[in-house]
Design a protein around this motif. Structure first.
Motif, PDB file in Angstrom:
ATOM      1  N   GLU A 198      25.815  46.615  50.268  1.00  0.00           N
ATOM      2  CA  GLU A 198      27.206  47.019  50.024  1.00  0.00           C
ATOM      3  C   GLU A 198      28.211  45.952  50.422  1.00  0.00           C
ATOM      4  OE1 GLU A 198      28.538  50.823  51.222  1.00  0.00           O
ATOM      5  OE2 GLU A 198      26.979  51.904  50.118  1.00  0.00           O
ATOM      6  N   GLY A 199      27.775  44.960  51.211  1.00  0.00           N
ATOM      7  CA  GLY A 199      28.707  43.919  51.639  1.00  0.00           C
ATOM      8  C   GLY A 199      28.168  42.537  51.351  1.00  0.00           C
ATOM      9  N   VAL A 200      29.063  41.669  50.862  1.00  0.00           N
ATOM     10  CA  VAL A 200      28.713  40.271  50.587  1.00  0.00           C
ATOM     11  C   VAL A 200      29.799  39.388  51.175  1.00  0.00           C
ATOM     12  CG1 VAL A 200      28.248  38.546  48.802  1.00  0.00           C
ATOM     13  CG2 VAL A 200      27.547  40.923  48.426  1.00  0.00           C
ATOM     14  N   ALA A 201      29.397  38.354  51.894  1.00  0.00           N
ATOM     15  CA  ALA A 201      30.345  37.390  52.449  1.00  0.00           C
ATOM     16  C   ALA A 201      29.912  35.986  52.042  1.00  0.00           C
ATOM     17  CB  ALA A 201      30.425  37.498  53.968  1.00  0.00           C
ATOM     18  N   ARG A 202      30.893  35.147  51.804  1.00  0.00           N
ATOM     19  CA  ARG A 202      30.598  33.754  51.471  1.00  0.00           C
ATOM     20  C   ARG A 202      30.548  32.937  52.761  1.00  0.00           C
ATOM     21  NH1 ARG A 202      34.490  29.837  47.780  1.00  0.00           N
ATOM     22  NH2 ARG A 202      32.927  28.240  47.282  1.00  0.00           N
ATOM     23  N   VAL A 203      29.385  32.386  53.081  1.00  0.00           N
ATOM     24  CA  VAL A 203      29.221  31.579  54.287  1.00  0.00           C
ATOM     25  C   VAL A 203      29.622  30.131  54.007  1.00  0.00           C
ATOM     26  CG1 VAL A 203      27.573  30.731  56.007  1.00  0.00           C
ATOM     27  CG2 VAL A 203      27.413  33.090  55.162  1.00  0.00           C
ATOM     28  N   SER A 207      31.000  45.313  46.215  1.00  0.00           N
ATOM     29  CA  SER A 207      31.609  44.201  46.936  1.00  0.00           C
ATOM     30  C   SER A 207      32.257  43.238  45.956  1.00  0.00           C
ATOM     31  CB  SER A 207      30.558  43.463  47.767  1.00  0.00           C
ATOM     32  OG  SER A 207      31.145  42.448  48.560  1.00  0.00           O
ATOM     33  N   VAL A 208      33.406  42.711  46.343  1.00  0.00           N
ATOM     34  CA  VAL A 208      34.058  41.631  45.603  1.00  0.00           C
ATOM     35  C   VAL A 208      34.473  40.570  46.620  1.00  0.00           C
ATOM     36  CG1 VAL A 208      34.829  42.938  43.588  1.00  0.00           C
ATOM     37  CG2 VAL A 208      36.236  42.945  45.640  1.00  0.00           C
ATOM     38  N   VAL A 209      34.286  39.306  46.260  1.00  0.00           N
ATOM     39  CA  VAL A 209      34.539  38.201  47.178  1.00  0.00           C
ATOM     40  C   VAL A 209      35.277  37.092  46.436  1.00  0.00           C
ATOM     41  CG1 VAL A 209      33.496  36.497  48.726  1.00  0.00           C
ATOM     42  CG2 VAL A 209      32.380  38.717  48.387  1.00  0.00           C
ATOM     43  N   ALA A 210      36.363  36.597  47.009  1.00  0.00           N
ATOM     44  CA  ALA A 210      37.096  35.496  46.407  1.00  0.00           C
ATOM     45  C   ALA A 210      36.292  34.207  46.536  1.00  0.00           C
ATOM     46  CB  ALA A 210      38.458  35.335  47.067  1.00  0.00           C
ATOM     47  N   VAL A 211      36.130  33.493  45.447  1.00  0.00           N
ATOM     48  CA  VAL A 211      35.425  32.201  45.468  1.00  0.00           C
ATOM     49  C   VAL A 211      36.296  31.109  44.839  1.00  0.00           C
ATOM     50  CG1 VAL A 211      33.103  33.161  45.524  1.00  0.00           C
ATOM     51  CG2 VAL A 211      34.210  32.801  43.323  1.00  0.00           C
ATOM     52  N   GLY A 212      37.594  31.343  44.838  1.00  0.00           N
ATOM     53  CA  GLY A 212      38.545  30.392  44.276  1.00  0.00           C
ATOM     54  C   GLY A 212      39.889  31.070  44.128  1.00  0.00           C
ATOM     55  N   ARG A 213      40.851  30.330  43.613  1.00  0.00           N
ATOM     56  CA  ARG A 213      42.208  30.874  43.492  1.00  0.00           C
ATOM     57  C   ARG A 213      42.243  32.144  42.650  1.00  0.00           C
ATOM     58  NH1 ARG A 213      46.696  27.360  40.459  1.00  0.00           N
ATOM     59  NH2 ARG A 213      45.423  28.088  38.714  1.00  0.00           N
ATOM     60  N   ASP A 214      41.533  32.133  41.529  1.00  0.00           N
ATOM     61  CA  ASP A 214      41.509  33.297  40.645  1.00  0.00           C
ATOM     62  C   ASP A 214      40.083  33.676  40.252  1.00  0.00           C
ATOM     63  OD1 ASP A 214      44.325  33.935  40.297  1.00  0.00           O
ATOM     64  OD2 ASP A 214      44.479  32.009  39.281  1.00  0.00           O
ATOM     65  N   ARG A 215      39.115  33.223  41.030  1.00  0.00           N
ATOM     66  CA  ARG A 215      37.717  33.510  40.728  1.00  0.00           C
ATOM     67  C   ARG A 215      37.161  34.492  41.746  1.00  0.00           C
ATOM     68  NH1 ARG A 215      34.683  29.260  41.620  1.00  0.00           N
ATOM     69  NH2 ARG A 215      32.977  29.819  40.209  1.00  0.00           N
ATOM     70  N   LEU A 216      36.321  35.387  41.253  1.00  0.00           N
ATOM     71  CA  LEU A 216      35.854  36.505  42.055  1.00  0.00           C
ATOM     72  C   LEU A 216      34.352  36.688  41.849  1.00  0.00           C
ATOM     73  CD1 LEU A 216      37.574  38.553  43.775  1.00  0.00           C
ATOM     74  CD2 LEU A 216      37.311  40.142  41.859  1.00  0.00           C
ATOM     75  N   LEU A 217      33.646  36.897  42.949  1.00  0.00           N
ATOM     76  CA  LEU A 217      32.241  37.269  42.886  1.00  0.00           C
ATOM     77  C   LEU A 217      32.176  38.790  42.936  1.00  0.00           C
ATOM     78  CD1 LEU A 217      29.392  35.900  42.941  1.00  0.00           C
ATOM     79  CD2 LEU A 217      29.419  36.243  45.419  1.00  0.00           C
ATOM     80  N   VAL A 218      31.535  39.399  41.954  1.00  0.00           N
ATOM     81  CA  VAL A 218      31.475  40.856  41.830  1.00  0.00           C
ATOM     82  C   VAL A 218      30.027  41.317  41.922  1.00  0.00           C
ATOM     83  CG1 VAL A 218      32.032  42.856  40.391  1.00  0.00           C
ATOM     84  CG2 VAL A 218      33.517  40.839  40.345  1.00  0.00           C
ATOM     85  N   GLU A 219      29.778  42.293  42.795  1.00  0.00           N
ATOM     86  CA  GLU A 219      28.434  42.845  42.918  1.00  0.00           C
ATOM     87  C   GLU A 219      28.299  44.104  42.077  1.00  0.00           C
ATOM     88  OE1 GLU A 219      25.360  44.976  46.065  1.00  0.00           O
ATOM     89  OE2 GLU A 219      27.497  44.804  46.531  1.00  0.00           O
ATOM     90  N   GLU A 220      27.414  44.063  41.088  1.00  0.00           N
ATOM     91  CA  GLU A 220      27.039  45.249  40.326  1.00  0.00           C
ATOM     92  C   GLU A 220      25.722  45.738  40.919  1.00  0.00           C
ATOM     93  OE1 GLU A 220      26.670  44.676  36.134  1.00  0.00           O
ATOM     94  OE2 GLU A 220      28.351  43.290  36.020  1.00  0.00           O
ATOM     95  N   GLY A 225      27.334  48.523  57.337  1.00  0.00           N
ATOM     96  CA  GLY A 225      27.104  47.701  56.154  1.00  0.00           C
ATOM     97  C   GLY A 225      28.003  48.037  54.991  1.00  0.00           C
ATOM     98  N   SER A 226      29.081  48.783  55.225  1.00  0.00           N
ATOM     99  CA  SER A 226      30.012  49.078  54.139  1.00  0.00           C
ATOM    100  C   SER A 226      30.672  47.812  53.617  1.00  0.00           C
ATOM    101  CB  SER A 226      31.072  50.082  54.608  1.00  0.00           C
ATOM    102  OG  SER A 226      30.490  51.348  54.775  1.00  0.00           O
ATOM    103  N   ASP A 227      30.841  46.807  54.471  1.00  0.00           N
ATOM    104  CA  ASP A 227      31.336  45.501  54.022  1.00  0.00           C
ATOM    105  C   ASP A 227      31.187  44.500  55.154  1.00  0.00           C
ATOM    106  OD1 ASP A 227      32.256  43.681  52.200  1.00  0.00           O
ATOM    107  OD2 ASP A 227      34.344  44.308  52.259  1.00  0.00           O
ATOM    108  N   GLU A 239      35.763  50.627  46.720  1.00  0.00           N
ATOM    109  CA  GLU A 239      34.686  50.195  47.605  1.00  0.00           C
ATOM    110  C   GLU A 239      34.738  48.703  47.873  1.00  0.00           C
ATOM    111  OE1 GLU A 239      29.895  50.729  48.124  1.00  0.00           O
ATOM    112  OE2 GLU A 239      31.306  52.361  47.974  1.00  0.00           O
ATOM    113  N   GLY A 240      35.148  47.906  46.900  1.00  0.00           N
ATOM    114  CA  GLY A 240      35.201  46.464  47.087  1.00  0.00           C
ATOM    115  C   GLY A 240      36.615  45.986  47.372  1.00  0.00           C
ATOM    116  N   LEU A 241      36.735  44.947  48.217  1.00  0.00           N
ATOM    117  CA  LEU A 241      38.041  44.379  48.558  1.00  0.00           C
ATOM    118  C   LEU A 241      37.873  42.881  48.798  1.00  0.00           C
ATOM    119  CD1 LEU A 241      41.058  44.821  49.323  1.00  0.00           C
ATOM    120  CD2 LEU A 241      40.291  45.163  51.672  1.00  0.00           C
ATOM    121  N   ALA A 242      38.742  42.086  48.165  1.00  0.00           N
ATOM    122  CA  ALA A 242      38.698  40.629  48.314  1.00  0.00           C
ATOM    123  C   ALA A 242      40.073  40.102  48.698  1.00  0.00           C
ATOM    124  CB  ALA A 242      38.232  39.971  47.017  1.00  0.00           C
TER     125      ALA A 242
END
Length: 456
Positions: free
Chosen positions: A405-410, A326-339, A88-90, A254-257
């Motif tokens: 620790e991990g988030v993915a956009r379905v 976790s950080v996840v790309a949700v657009g060209r320059d937009r990022l989902l960040v998990e605090e 579950g690291s990512d 820890e996070g990579l997008a």
């Protein structure tokens, strides 16, 4: 007298041993939540009336020894009763519905106090980090494939610390005997897969960015300038800002997008220890870096500001518990960040504004006083902190486990979350029985689907 759970574990291990990797999965399930009721949580927060858990799937018990030895024969002599965990690291979509790439961290580890000082233990020192492909099938998580991460010559990288004085000293499961450092060792966390089939990972030790081939071999490891890592069995490039040498122990990347244009965003888990650990522990300002695989260089750096710890996790008052996992790309320059803390998490959306780039400026100079981390209000001091918008407070959504620790956009409204179960380990001498076998925490690895009220 052995417990019923211990008996079941022995029966399961005897059945699973020797089964092909594709079948090394168990159908251990949890109930599926059918929505988050309205009202308030026990801590007084309003529950998120829109977000809800739609499904939960759980990874069954897979003995760690057979799993590891099928990937790299002879690496694990004794798994001490530990099952596969830590994947579950990512989590990153693998293309087909319900399929994901995940990555383990450095393996089972814990802490035991000896003469008043904590020692970092590695009960299965032969464990080698792996990239694991899984499929969510109904209420179970099944292992489809796994790739051991190796040096260029095919040797294990291991999960052991790299450098004396910079990393914690490694010890055996009971903290009585020291283990050797390993310059190849990786504490892998975030994972993405590039269009060419290769993988990019981030690591907490360096901290480092690691490029791995489609077969699991390390192509190159990118580390901070001045790290002086010697003896690795793969190329090492000092391409990252030297200020990252001040990462908190066990709190590197820890996070990579993966952005749509192929560039990467790396998140430092916690504020840097600048000018010292006390300043880092009290800071709410972390850093995100933008990396170009084509240029093999960092192209931008951003200041990210945590919410107060009591907002992220009501009842928690220790700011040092805040992390980006976790950080996840949700657009060209937009990022989902998990605090998050270990008990709660909130997902924020930020835009990587070019005007917010601080790369190469005074805040990258470790001699700057006050440091970026010391500023009580960075924006008031002229730091272009990234603006953010709350998407969902996962702590108010029924059915979401701890330590996500991990988030993915379905899809535009659905997220897949995965938790780190720490291989079922806990800290302290009670983690193992008198025979040196794990006393499992009972926490399982699970993939949880969350439906958002609005699109990202």
């Amino acid at each position: 007298m052995p417990s019923r759970a211990a008996d079941q574990r022995r029966v399961h291990r005897s059945v699973v041993f020797g089964v092909p990797l594709a079948l090394l999965t168990a159908v251990v399930v949890t109930g599926t939540a059918v929505g988050a009721p309205t009202g308030s949580t026990d801590d007084g927060r309003s529950k998120d009336k829109g977000a809800r858990v739609t499904a939960t799937a759980t990874l069954g018990d897979i003995p760690l020894g057979p799993f590891s030895n099928r990937l790299l024969p002879g690496t694990v002599r004794d798994d001490r009763g530990v099952d596969l965990g830590g994947i579950g690291s990512d989590i990153f979509p693998a293309g087909r519905k319900g399929e994901f790439w995940t990555v383990t961290d450095r393996g089972p580890n814990g802490q035991i106090k000896v003469d008043g000082k904590k020692r970092r233990t590695f009960p299965v020192p032969g464990f080698n980090p792996a990239i694991v492909k899984v499929r969510v099938s109904g209420r179970s998580v099944k292992v489809m494939d796994a790739l051991p991460i190796t040096t260029r010559s095919g040797k294990p990288v291991t999960g052991l610390p790299n450098q004396e004085s910079r990393d914690e000293a490694p010890y055996t499961y009971n903290a009585q005997k020291p283990l050797s450092y390993d310059p190849n060792g990786l504490d892998t966390e975030g994972i993405v897969r590039a269009e060419d089939g290769s993988f990019w990972l981030v690591d907490e030790y360096g901290p480092s960015l690691v490029h791995v081939s489609a077969r699991g071999k390390v192509i190159k490891r990118y580390v901070p300038k001045g790290l002086k890592l010697r003896g690795a069995g793969y190329p090492v490039s000092e391409s990252l800002p030297a200020v990252l040498l001040h990462r908190k122990i066990n709190r590197g990347f820890e996070g990579l997008a993966l952005l749509p244009n192929g560039e990467l965003v790396l998140a430092v888990q916690s504020p840097l220890s600048l000018p010292d650990g006390e300043a880092g522990d009290g800071s709410r300002t972390a850093r995100l870096l933008r990396f170009s695989p084509r240029k093999q260089a960092v192209t931008a750096e951003y200041a990210y500001r945590f919410d107060p710890v009591g907002v992220v996790d009501p009842g928690e008052d220790d700011t040092s518990e805040l992390k980006i996992s976790s950080v996840v790309a949700v657009g060209r320059d937009r990022l989902l960040v998990e605090e998050r803390t270990d008990k709660a998490a909130r997902l924020q959306v930020v835009r990587l504004d070019r005007r917010a780039d601080i790369l190469g400026g005074r805040w990258d100079d470790a001699a700057t006083r006050p440091s970026l981390e010391q500023l009580e209000d960075p924006a008031a001091s002229g730091v272009p902190v990234l603006r953010k918008r709350l998407v969902v407070d996962l702590g108010t959504v029924d059915g979401v486990p701890g330590k996500i620790e991990g988030v993915a956009r379905v899809d535009n409204r659905t997220l897949a979350l995965i938790n780190d179960n720490d291989f079922g380990m806990t800290d302290g001498p009670e983690a193992f029985d008198k025979h040196g076998r794990l006393v499992d925490s009972g926490i399982e690895t699970s993939v949880t689907y969350v439906r958002l009220p609005r699109g990202l």
